[in-house]
Design an enzyme around this catalytic site. Structure first.
Site, PDB file in Angstrom:
ATOM      1  N   GLU A 133     -22.647 -74.880 -23.427  1.00 29.88           N
ATOM      2  CA  GLU A 133     -21.952 -73.831 -23.286  1.00 29.88           C
ATOM      3  C   GLU A 133     -23.066 -72.601 -23.613  1.00 29.88           C
ATOM      4  O   GLU A 133     -22.783 -71.636 -22.996  1.00 29.88           O
ATOM      5  CB  GLU A 133     -20.739 -73.455 -24.409  1.00 29.88           C
ATOM      6  CG  GLU A 133     -20.174 -72.428 -24.331  1.00 29.88           C
ATOM      7  CD  GLU A 133     -19.109 -72.141 -23.162  1.00 29.88           C
ATOM      8  OE1 GLU A 133     -18.459 -72.882 -22.968  1.00 29.88           O
ATOM      9  OE2 GLU A 133     -19.536 -71.103 -22.399  1.00 29.88           O
ATOM     10  N   VAL A 136     -25.347 -70.513 -20.882  1.00 31.56           N
ATOM     11  CA  VAL A 136     -25.257 -69.423 -20.084  1.00 31.56           C
ATOM     12  C   VAL A 136     -24.405 -68.142 -20.845  1.00 31.56           C
ATOM     13  O   VAL A 136     -23.436 -68.525 -21.479  1.00 31.56           O
ATOM     14  CB  VAL A 136     -24.222 -69.712 -18.747  1.00 31.56           C
ATOM     15  CG1 VAL A 136     -24.071 -68.638 -17.729  1.00 31.56           C
ATOM     16  CG2 VAL A 136     -25.020 -70.840 -18.001  1.00 31.56           C
ATOM     17  N   GLY A 191     -35.060 -61.759 -31.741  1.00 32.36           N
ATOM     18  CA  GLY A 191     -34.890 -63.170 -31.360  1.00 32.36           C
ATOM     19  C   GLY A 191     -34.242 -63.268 -30.131  1.00 32.36           C
ATOM     20  O   GLY A 191     -33.612 -64.573 -29.822  1.00 32.36           O
ATOM     21  N   LYS A 209     -29.603 -69.671 -15.292  1.00 35.72           N
ATOM     22  CA  LYS A 209     -28.151 -69.561 -15.755  1.00 35.72           C
ATOM     23  C   LYS A 209     -27.059 -69.315 -14.441  1.00 35.72           C
ATOM     24  O   LYS A 209     -26.021 -69.949 -14.293  1.00 35.72           O
ATOM     25  CB  LYS A 209     -27.940 -68.263 -16.500  1.00 35.72           C
ATOM     26  CG  LYS A 209     -28.574 -68.470 -17.877  1.00 35.72           C
ATOM     27  CD  LYS A 209     -28.683 -66.946 -18.626  1.00 35.72           C
ATOM     28  CE  LYS A 209     -29.332 -67.405 -20.051  1.00 35.72           C
ATOM     29  NZ  LYS A 209     -29.639 -66.023 -20.469  1.00 35.72           N
ATOM     30  N   GLY A 308     -29.259 -64.131 -28.888  1.00 34.28           N
ATOM     31  CA  GLY A 308     -29.346 -63.757 -30.528  1.00 34.28           C
ATOM     32  C   GLY A 308     -28.959 -65.115 -31.258  1.00 34.28           C
ATOM     33  O   GLY A 308     -28.079 -65.740 -30.730  1.00 34.28           O
TER      34      GLY A 308
HETATM   35  P1  NAP Z   1     -37.318 -70.844 -31.015  1.00 34.79           P
HETATM   36  O1  NAP Z   1     -36.673 -69.898 -32.049  1.00 34.79           O
HETATM   37  O2  NAP Z   1     -38.804 -70.700 -30.300  1.00 34.79           O
HETATM   38  O3  NAP Z   1     -37.246 -72.391 -31.590  1.00 34.79           O
HETATM   39  C1  NAP Z   1     -37.693 -73.378 -31.142  1.00 34.79           C
HETATM   40  C2  NAP Z   1     -37.625 -74.458 -32.266  1.00 34.79           C
HETATM   41  O4  NAP Z   1     -37.893 -75.768 -31.460  1.00 34.79           O
HETATM   42  C3  NAP Z   1     -38.676 -74.216 -33.197  1.00 34.79           C
HETATM   43  O5  NAP Z   1     -37.932 -74.652 -34.458  1.00 34.79           O
HETATM   44  C4  NAP Z   1     -39.663 -75.312 -33.016  1.00 34.79           C
HETATM   45  O6  NAP Z   1     -40.227 -75.740 -34.263  1.00 34.79           O
HETATM   46  C5  NAP Z   1     -38.994 -76.328 -32.403  1.00 34.79           C
HETATM   47  N1  NAP Z   1     -39.741 -77.150 -31.407  1.00 34.79           N
HETATM   48  C6  NAP Z   1     -40.349 -76.789 -30.292  1.00 34.79           C
HETATM   49  N2  NAP Z   1     -41.255 -77.743 -29.815  1.00 34.79           N
HETATM   50  C7  NAP Z   1     -40.948 -78.822 -30.533  1.00 34.79           C
HETATM   51  C8  NAP Z   1     -41.263 -80.094 -30.529  1.00 34.79           C
HETATM   52  N3  NAP Z   1     -42.220 -80.491 -29.632  1.00 34.79           N
HETATM   53  N4  NAP Z   1     -40.994 -80.867 -31.575  1.00 34.79           N
HETATM   54  C9  NAP Z   1     -40.263 -80.842 -32.356  1.00 34.79           C
HETATM   55  N5  NAP Z   1     -39.742 -79.333 -32.518  1.00 34.79           N
HETATM   56  C10 NAP Z   1     -40.025 -78.384 -31.522  1.00 34.79           C
HETATM   57  O7  NAP Z   1     -36.295 -70.970 -29.950  1.00 34.79           O
HETATM   58  P2  NAP Z   1     -34.768 -70.508 -29.732  1.00 34.79           P
HETATM   59  O8  NAP Z   1     -34.681 -68.874 -29.423  1.00 34.79           O
HETATM   60  O9  NAP Z   1     -34.005 -70.963 -30.905  1.00 34.79           O
HETATM   61  O10 NAP Z   1     -34.256 -71.237 -28.531  1.00 34.79           O
HETATM   62  C11 NAP Z   1     -34.073 -72.417 -28.507  1.00 34.79           C
HETATM   63  C12 NAP Z   1     -33.312 -72.865 -27.233  1.00 34.79           C
HETATM   64  O11 NAP Z   1     -32.011 -72.020 -27.094  1.00 34.79           O
HETATM   65  C13 NAP Z   1     -33.945 -72.426 -25.877  1.00 34.79           C
HETATM   66  O12 NAP Z   1     -33.856 -73.697 -25.067  1.00 34.79           O
HETATM   67  C14 NAP Z   1     -33.495 -71.351 -25.443  1.00 34.79           C
HETATM   68  O13 NAP Z   1     -33.701 -70.972 -24.151  1.00 34.79           O
HETATM   69  C15 NAP Z   1     -31.987 -71.316 -25.881  1.00 34.79           C
HETATM   70  N6  NAP Z   1     -31.321 -70.146 -26.111  1.00 34.79           N
HETATM   71  C16 NAP Z   1     -31.744 -69.273 -26.922  1.00 34.79           C
HETATM   72  C17 NAP Z   1     -31.038 -68.141 -27.197  1.00 34.79           C
HETATM   73  C18 NAP Z   1     -31.664 -66.813 -27.880  1.00 34.79           C
HETATM   74  O14 NAP Z   1     -30.992 -65.941 -28.154  1.00 34.79           O
HETATM   75  N7  NAP Z   1     -32.731 -67.054 -28.838  1.00 34.79           N
HETATM   76  C19 NAP Z   1     -30.003 -67.944 -26.373  1.00 34.79           C
HETATM   77  C20 NAP Z   1     -29.483 -68.978 -25.690  1.00 34.79           C
HETATM   78  C21 NAP Z   1     -30.194 -69.908 -25.443  1.00 34.79           C
HETATM   79  P3  NAP Z   1     -41.076 -74.934 -35.003  1.00 34.79           P
HETATM   80  O15 NAP Z   1     -40.305 -73.864 -35.793  1.00 34.79           O
HETATM   81  O16 NAP Z   1     -41.781 -75.711 -36.168  1.00 34.79           O
HETATM   82  O17 NAP Z   1     -42.125 -74.052 -34.279  1.00 34.79           O
HETATM   83  N1  HSE Z   2     -33.729 -64.913 -23.514  1.00 34.23           N
HETATM   84  C1  HSE Z   2     -32.305 -65.047 -23.178  1.00 34.23           C
HETATM   85  C2  HSE Z   2     -31.689 -63.675 -22.904  1.00 34.23           C
HETATM   86  C3  HSE Z   2     -31.682 -65.643 -24.443  1.00 34.23           C
HETATM   87  O1  HSE Z   2     -32.403 -62.694 -23.271  1.00 34.23           O
HETATM   88  O2  HSE Z   2     -30.754 -63.709 -22.190  1.00 34.23           O
HETATM   89  C4  HSE Z   2     -30.123 -66.082 -24.125  1.00 34.23           C
HETATM   90  O3  HSE Z   2     -30.170 -66.937 -23.151  1.00 34.23           O
END
Ligand code: NAP
Ligand code: HSE
Length: 437
Positions: A133, A136, A191, A209, A308
């Site tokens: 979920e 996207v 973030g 997406k 976020g």
């Molecule tokens: P992030 O803040 O960069 O966090 C990534 C995490 O993954 C970190 O804790 C990192 O460890 C860990 N990691 C990376 N490579 C690893 C490895 N090889 N082994 C173990 N741990 C590893 O990213 P995020 O923003 O939370 O996003 C995570 C996912 O959610 C992504 O697929 C992103 O596209 C998706 N997403 C994000 C958002 C958003 O708004 N941020 C929204 C929707 C979807 P360290 O902390 O030690 O570096």
């Molecule tokens: N980087 C993505 C965005 C996070 O800005 O929409 C949410 O998927």
């Protein structure tokens, strides 16, 4: 049931923006979530890359590791929540988990776009399930809406704003007359931005997406390389002003259209002019919006925070509750729904017909307008509006054209002719003009 049996043990891989949000919000709503699920959602292991990195939340000692395999091998963990991002290691972890019959919850749209089919097959083959979920539109429950609430519908068009970072940047640039870089820095702080920023800025995150939504709506996995994809890097403050003069605002719009009798699919992500009085024009900052045009329900528009920590973790937790319920009941609904596809091939550029905004930088000399207009006329494109603004300082001018309806193929031909001449200087911007209804 014993105390131990009433816990669903979850392993998080990734404890950054989203992972820590999941931890924090599960703690905050622990009792309600336990009641909703029928068991406590217990985060029993967390894998990260760097054990020394400072975290915003405290977790019990011993729970955190830098070895994801430890989490995957733990037989008491039944749900793997992949929140690390990327497509290679994430694919390995997800595949291994599914092959071991575990359920996988992920927010990783790039992973799903590239490997969704294979992962869904692995889930089905081994009795696990794949939930996504949060992949996207952040906190908006658009996947549940397509799968459940709107299950009786077929969709001739789905469009919307699917990238929070781009929308945040466009909104603040226009509203505060800011340049691109400082607004991008603010989006990073909040973030919103992917570790690989080009995914957000070049349109690929929204494209991933779009591929997921197209699969949910039409049962067709479209390679993102087959889409028309452009991000926001070429959009300038001048473009925003020109758009406003014409009665529009620029948004990064993702669209899925089912065209003609054969229902050929056209998928695109492009900076788009949306009418100032349309719903999309008012979707600002990191908000996303999706308009689902169902043939039974009519149009449904969902608007909410698209990126976020909290919005995204809200969607992940919804999946964890569903996964927990399925685990307890032993009934694993199909990851791949039984809905049959209503599209089998992609539309050609000749099939895609819309109005366009084109901004060219041209040499400020006589005959240029006639040359540009000639190329459009040669390709059968009728021009609706022309704006010219001279830049006194360097002998160039901005030439803005709005076309009547024409095909994408004709437009690309006209642009190729113009580009081969000497009048058009540097990069130009082409935006479709959205017909919101
Ligand atoms: P992030 O803040 O960069 O966090 C990534 C995490 O993954 C970190 O804790 C990192 O460890 C860990 N990691 C990376 N490579 C690893 C490895 N090889 N082994 C173990 N741990 C590893 O990213 P995020 O923003 O939370 O996003 C995570 C996912 O959610 C992504 O697929 C992103 O596209 C998706 N997403 C994000 C958002 C958003 O708004 N941020 C929204 C929707 C979807 P360290 O902390 O030690 O570096
Ligand atoms: N980087 C993505 C965005 C996070 O800005 O929409 C949410 O998927």
């Amino acid at each position: 049931m014993s105390e131990e049996q009433q816990k669903i043990r979850i392993g998080l891989i990734g404890f950054g923006t989203v992972g820590q949000g999941v931890w924090k919000n599960i703690l905050r709503r622990r009792e309600e979530l336990t009641m909703e699920t029928g068991a406590e959602l217990e985060i029993a292991g967390i894998a990260v890359r760097d054990l020394n990195r400072q975290r915003d939340v405290d977790v019990p000692e011993g729970i955190i590791t830098d070895d994801p395999q430890r989490i995957l091998d733990d037989p008491t963990i039944s749900i793997i929540c992949e929140l690390a991002g990327g497509t290679s290691a994430a694919l390995e972890w997800s595949r291994k988990a599914l092959e071991a019959g575990k359920t996988v919850v992920t927010a990783n749209k790039a992973l799903l776009c590239d490997h969704g089919e294979e992962l869904l097959e692995a889930a089905e083959a081994h009795g696990g399930r794949l939930f996504f979920e949060a992949s996207v539109a952040g906190g908006i429950p658009v996947i549940k809406s397509l799968r459940e609430g709107l299950v009786a519908n077929r969709f001739n068009r789905i469009y919307g704003i699917l990238n929070g970072t781009s929308n945040y940047i466009l909104t603040r640039m226009e509203r505060e007359k800011l340049s691109f870089e400082p607004v991008l820095a603010a989006a990073r702080e909040l973030g919103y931005v992917e570790a690989d920023e080009s995914l957000d800025l070049d349109g690929w995150d929204a494209a991933h997406k779009t591929v997921i939504l197209a699969w949910l709506a039409h049962r067709m996995w479209v390679p993102s390389s087959e889409m028309l994809v452009e991000g926001i890097r070429r959009v300038t403050l001048d473009d925003m002003n020109f758009a406003q003069e014409l009665g529009y605002r620029i948004k990064l719009i993702a669209s899925i259209q089912r065209l003609g009798e054969a229902g050929r699919l056209a998928l695109a992500v492009r900076p788009t002019l949306v009418p100032l009085d349309s719903l999309m024009a008012d979707v600002s900052e990191a908000f996303n919006a999706v308009r689902l045009e169902g043939d039974v329900a009519g149009p449904t528009v969902l608007i909410g925070k698209g990126a976020g920590q909290d919005p995204t973790s809200s969607a992940v937790i919804a999946d964890l509750v569903d996964a927990g319920r399925a685990h307890l009941s032993g009934v694993h609904p199909r990851s791949r729904s039984a809905r049959t596809g209503d599209a089998t091939e992609l539309a050609a550029l000749e099939d895609i017909c819309q109005e366009y905004y084109i901004r060219l930088t041209v040499a400020d000399r006589s005959g240029v307008l006639a040359e540009v207009a000639g190329a459009f006329s040669q390709c059968g494109i009728s021009i609706a509006t022309v704006i010219q603004r001279d830049h006194d300082e360097d002998g160039t001018a901005s030439l803005v054209l709005a076309t009547h309806l024409c095909s994408e193929a004709s437009l690309q031909n006209a642009l190729a002719i113009i580009s081969a001449g000497e009048s058009v200087l540097g990069e130009y911007l082409v935006c479709p003009i959205l017909d919101p209804e």
